[in-house]
Scaffold this active site. Sequence first.
Site, short mmCIF file in Angstrom:
data_model
loop_
_atom_site.label_atom_id
_atom_site.label_comp_id
_atom_site.label_asym_id
_atom_site.label_seq_id
_atom_site.Cartn_x
_atom_site.Cartn_y
_atom_site.Cartn_z
N VAL A 83 0.81 -1.22 0.00
CA VAL A 83 0.00 0.00 0.00
C VAL A 83 0.84 1.27 0.00
O VAL A 83 0.32 2.36 -0.26
CB VAL A 83 -0.97 -0.02 1.20
CG1 VAL A 83 -0.23 0.24 2.49
CG2 VAL A 83 -2.12 0.94 1.03
N LYS A 138 3.75 1.66 2.49
CA LYS A 138 4.31 1.91 3.82
C LYS A 138 5.73 2.42 3.77
O LYS A 138 6.10 3.33 4.51
CB LYS A 138 4.25 0.62 4.66
CG LYS A 138 2.87 0.13 5.01
CD LYS A 138 2.92 -1.02 5.99
CE LYS A 138 3.74 -2.19 5.51
NZ LYS A 138 3.16 -2.83 4.29
N LYS A 156 13.32 -1.69 10.25
CA LYS A 156 12.49 -2.72 9.65
C LYS A 156 12.70 -3.99 10.47
O LYS A 156 13.72 -4.67 10.33
CB LYS A 156 12.88 -2.97 8.19
CG LYS A 156 12.00 -3.98 7.48
CD LYS A 156 10.62 -3.43 7.12
CE LYS A 156 9.84 -4.43 6.29
NZ LYS A 156 8.53 -3.89 5.86
N ASP A 169 13.68 -2.65 2.09
CA ASP A 169 13.03 -1.39 2.46
C ASP A 169 13.99 -0.43 3.16
O ASP A 169 13.95 0.78 2.93
CB ASP A 169 11.83 -1.67 3.37
CG ASP A 169 10.73 -2.45 2.66
OD1 ASP A 169 10.74 -2.50 1.41
OD2 ASP A 169 9.86 -3.01 3.36
N GLY A 228 3.24 -5.90 5.94
CA GLY A 228 1.82 -6.12 5.68
C GLY A 228 0.95 -5.24 6.55
O GLY A 228 1.29 -4.10 6.86
N PRO A 256 1.71 11.38 -3.47
CA PRO A 256 1.42 11.17 -4.89
C PRO A 256 2.06 9.89 -5.39
O PRO A 256 2.95 9.32 -4.75
CB PRO A 256 2.07 12.40 -5.54
CG PRO A 256 3.18 12.76 -4.62
CD PRO A 256 2.69 12.44 -3.24
#
Length: 217
Positions: free
Chosen positions: A12, A14, A36, A49, A109, A194
């Site tokens: 999504v 994150k 993380k 990440d 998640g 954005p």
Amino acid sequence: MIRFVTGTDTGVGKTLAAAVLCRMEREAGRSILYCKPVQTGLEPGEPGDAAFVAAAAGVAVVECLRFPEPLAPAVAAERVGETIDVDGLLADIEKAGDGFDRLVVEGAGGLLVPVWSDVTMADLADRLGAGLVVVTRPALGTLNHTALTLEAARARGLPVDGLVISGWPSAPGVTEETNLARLAAMAPVLGLLPAYPGLDTADPTTAPSELAFVMAP
């Protein structure tokens, strides 16, 4: 202060949201660490990440555990015959954050993804005493997904700092505009992110030089 970045779903946004939060803190003159706790879906040596956030935000980063299959942490660990020591993981996160003004922790998640056994990402956030930042989408379906995540958080007594709406279009339509109004009634909207064409959080070289929230129209 500790913020725990979670989402209404996987993929999504994150990591991008965490990078913006870290960059804002750094530009405000604060020392910031991104953490993380569990990275899945990557082999040793591949950038994850944390590497993207380091490139995008220019902050210190740490990754605690890594497993090769793109699965929930508990499942990914089980499939390679490993055990996740939750107490040890929490101790590592807290130790890493010592000496920093801010700690941004990015979950894997959604909020109820299992870390190990019946311990979820929500439990990690709770035990860290973190405020939640919930990353969600602007498109159809977001109202239900966001409401469910916030309901789960509040049922567990987790403080919600606010929402980040990821993938905000350059020309929002009636769906995005009405969803924004409804989402803002659920929790504070910290910012809109954005879409960044060509961005790939698995490739730090795609990190944009300009990275910030855009405000609501």
